[in-house]
Scaffold this active site. Structure first.
Site, PDB file in Angstrom:
ATOM      1  N   ASN A  41     -71.601  20.878   7.988  1.00  0.00           N
ATOM      2  CA  ASN A  41     -71.649  22.315   8.223  1.00  0.00           C
ATOM      3  C   ASN A  41     -71.692  22.983   6.850  1.00  0.00           C
ATOM      4  O   ASN A  41     -70.678  23.078   6.165  1.00  0.00           O
ATOM      5  CB  ASN A  41     -70.400  22.736   9.013  1.00  0.00           C
ATOM      6  CG  ASN A  41     -70.429  24.204   9.386  1.00  0.00           C
ATOM      7  OD1 ASN A  41     -71.275  24.963   8.918  1.00  0.00           O
ATOM      8  ND2 ASN A  41     -69.497  24.599  10.233  1.00  0.00           N
ATOM      9  N   ARG A  84     -75.266  21.480  11.297  1.00  0.00           N
ATOM     10  CA  ARG A  84     -75.106  22.714  12.073  1.00  0.00           C
ATOM     11  C   ARG A  84     -76.065  23.766  11.508  1.00  0.00           C
ATOM     12  O   ARG A  84     -76.021  24.084  10.318  1.00  0.00           O
ATOM     13  CB  ARG A  84     -73.673  23.228  11.952  1.00  0.00           C
ATOM     14  CG  ARG A  84     -73.518  24.544  12.644  1.00  0.00           C
ATOM     15  CD  ARG A  84     -72.204  25.203  12.329  1.00  0.00           C
ATOM     16  NE  ARG A  84     -72.164  26.480  13.021  1.00  0.00           N
ATOM     17  CZ  ARG A  84     -71.549  27.548  12.560  1.00  0.00           C
ATOM     18  NH1 ARG A  84     -70.893  27.506  11.424  1.00  0.00           N
ATOM     19  NH2 ARG A  84     -71.568  28.660  13.245  1.00  0.00           N
ATOM     20  N   HIS A  86     -72.166  30.252  18.584  1.00  0.00           N
ATOM     21  CA  HIS A  86     -71.057  29.354  18.984  1.00  0.00           C
ATOM     22  C   HIS A  86     -71.483  28.452  20.141  1.00  0.00           C
ATOM     23  O   HIS A  86     -70.629  27.959  20.889  1.00  0.00           O
ATOM     24  CB  HIS A  86     -69.803  30.130  19.441  1.00  0.00           C
ATOM     25  CG  HIS A  86     -69.133  30.919  18.362  1.00  0.00           C
ATOM     26  ND1 HIS A  86     -68.609  32.173  18.593  1.00  0.00           N
ATOM     27  CD2 HIS A  86     -68.879  30.641  17.068  1.00  0.00           C
ATOM     28  CE1 HIS A  86     -68.071  32.643  17.483  1.00  0.00           C
ATOM     29  NE2 HIS A  86     -68.236  31.715  16.541  1.00  0.00           N
ATOM     30  N   ARG A 132     -65.252  41.619  12.072  1.00  0.00           N
ATOM     31  CA  ARG A 132     -66.435  42.254  12.678  1.00  0.00           C
ATOM     32  C   ARG A 132     -66.005  43.222  13.775  1.00  0.00           C
ATOM     33  O   ARG A 132     -65.060  42.954  14.515  1.00  0.00           O
ATOM     34  CB  ARG A 132     -67.361  41.206  13.287  1.00  0.00           C
ATOM     35  CG  ARG A 132     -68.011  40.284  12.267  1.00  0.00           C
ATOM     36  CD  ARG A 132     -69.111  39.457  12.945  1.00  0.00           C
ATOM     37  NE  ARG A 132     -69.550  38.391  12.086  1.00  0.00           N
ATOM     38  CZ  ARG A 132     -69.414  37.080  12.385  1.00  0.00           C
ATOM     39  NH1 ARG A 132     -68.865  36.698  13.525  1.00  0.00           N
ATOM     40  NH2 ARG A 132     -69.847  36.177  11.541  1.00  0.00           N
ATOM     41  N   GLU A 142     -66.628  21.130  17.544  1.00  0.00           N
ATOM     42  CA  GLU A 142     -68.062  21.292  17.292  1.00  0.00           C
ATOM     43  C   GLU A 142     -68.622  20.100  16.519  1.00  0.00           C
ATOM     44  O   GLU A 142     -69.752  19.677  16.742  1.00  0.00           O
ATOM     45  CB  GLU A 142     -68.308  22.586  16.516  1.00  0.00           C
ATOM     46  CG  GLU A 142     -68.065  23.822  17.375  1.00  0.00           C
ATOM     47  CD  GLU A 142     -67.910  25.100  16.573  1.00  0.00           C
ATOM     48  OE1 GLU A 142     -66.824  25.300  15.992  1.00  0.00           O
ATOM     49  OE2 GLU A 142     -68.859  25.885  16.529  1.00  0.00           O
TER      50      GLU A 142
END
Ligand code: AMP
Length: 393
Positions: free
Chosen positions: A7, A87, A176, A235, A378
């Site tokens: 990642n 990823r 996601h 955010r 993940e």
């Protein structure tokens, strides 16, 4: 078979090496501050090694990583790494599943760059660094957007001029996806059914909620970019877009600067003026900080709003799942969310909820809907997809 999951961020590179025989993590770690100064952390056999070391670029970081794997006797030769999964945040509307990386795939990731200007270039840095250091290993791209490609048009289109979609591909992509797919597969395994209606709440520093039916995403809260949907650490999530030109004029800023404020200075941080981290927010609440209390109240309200929306969209749900940093560890936030769902007959088992980071049912037996905590993984999903494509791709 040994598979590495990667990642890559613009100045970081996270990795895990799996033995896919039993899906065991042999080693994991992080290279960070690449191009700034440099530091790495490697965890294996219960030990943790950290070193500050100059890292000029991702290729050099990977070079050091591979040297360490051999020096620490984790592998004896680089040939033992059969595949590497990367990823990649944005796969556009072309990729609905993971793929072996070819020159065409690299070009596509490059071409989706204007949809994900921070993330896709970082993913490419990871791909190039691994390709240079491991020219014989097969490489796989695992897209955050892929799982959401099953959304129907009525979910993924915005009510804007249709030509924006045709001309500029303005639509909801969702993110996601690898985590939501892991949740769907895990719940299928736990409950022994594949016809489940799941509301998957991936709530960490970033956050998104997905409605999953029969293993497929039918709607999700993030949108054209990860800025949309629920309130997050920094955010804003959904706001009235008219705010943007209004504040631009008031503060003499351009659109990019306002979007930056919405991405980095809003959410829990923006309201609390303390921190984006829910632990700091809870600390603030315990000290009587009303802005921290307001931030958490707003956060919970927005999560509840989407759970309720998806409950209706799914025509009731079988299970609501909490995952990622806050979902797995935020005992109080989970409690607040589930208490606010009482109109749907959803009931929390308070004792069961008093746990962090464990797969567990946290609803009472008379709750209308099951509620679970499921730690996401993940990296394991990336490794599983990579193995599959290395063997059969
Ligand atoms: P993630 O982005 O999934 O790593 O999630 C990060 C967020 O999870 C942090 O900002 C924290 O707010 C939250 N978090 C992590 N650990 C805990 C914990 N032990 N208790 C409460 N919140 C936590």
């Amino acid at each position: 078979m040994k598979i590495m999951s990667i990642n890559a961020g613009s100045s970081s590179l996270k990795f895990q090496l799996f033995d896919m025989q039993d899906e065991k993590v042999l080693v994991s770690g992080l290279f960070e501050r690449i191009g700034i100064d440099g530091r790495y952390t490697i965890k294996y056999n219960g030990e943790k090694i950290t070193e500050n070391i100059e890292l000029n670029d991702h290729t050099q970081a990977v070079n050091i990583l591979l040297e360490k794997l051999i020096a620490l006797n984790i592998i004896s030769s680089l040939d033992e790494i059969d595949g590497v999964g990367h990823r990649i945040v944005q796969g556009g509307d072309k990729y609905s599943k993971s793929v072996l990386i070819t020159d065409e795939v690299i070009q596509d990731i490059e071409s989706f760059k204007d949809l994900a200007p921070l993330h896709n270039p970082a993913g490419l840095l990871g791909i190039h660094a691994l390709k240079e250091n491991l020219p014989n290993a097969k490489m796989v791209a695992v897209f955050d957007t892929a799982f959401h490609q099953t959304m129907p048009k009525a979910s993924y289109l915005y009510p804007v001029p249709y030509s924006w979609y045709e001309d500029y591909k303005i639509r909801k992509y969702g993110f996601h996806g690898t985590s939501h797919r892991y949740i769907a597969e895990k719940m299928k395994e736990v409950l022994g059914r594949d016809d489940l209606k799941i509301i998957s709440c991936h709530i960490g520093n970033g956050g998104s909620i997905t409605a999953i039916k029969d293993g497929k995403s039918i709607d999700t809260t993030m949108g054209f970019t990860p800025l949309a949907g629920i309130m997050m650490g920094t955010r804003s999530g959904d706001i009235d877009p008219s705010i943007i030109p209004y504040v631009m004029e008031k503060e003499g800023k351009n659109a990019g600067e306002i979007i930056d404020d919405l991405n980095k200075k809003s959410g829990l941080l923006g309201i609390s003026e303390v921190s984006p981290d829910s632990r700091d927010i809870e600390q603030g609440i315990s000290e009587g900080n009303w802005k921290c209390a307001l931030a958490e109240e707003m956060y919970v309200k927005r999560v509840v709003k989407y759970i309720a929306e998806y409950y209706v969209l799914l025509d009731k749900a079988d299970v609501i799942v909490f995952t990622a940093g806050i979902g797995e560890n935020g005992i109080n936030v989970r409690k607040e969310i589930v208490e606010n769902l009482s109109a749907l007959g959803i009931k929390l088992d308070y004792e069961a909820n008093d746990v962090r980071g464990e797969l567990r049912k946290i609803s009472t037996d008379d709750s209308s809907t099951l509620v679970y905590i499921v730690p996401t993984d993940e990296e394991l999903m990336i490794a599983r997809d990579t193995l599959e494509l290395v063997q059969n791709g």
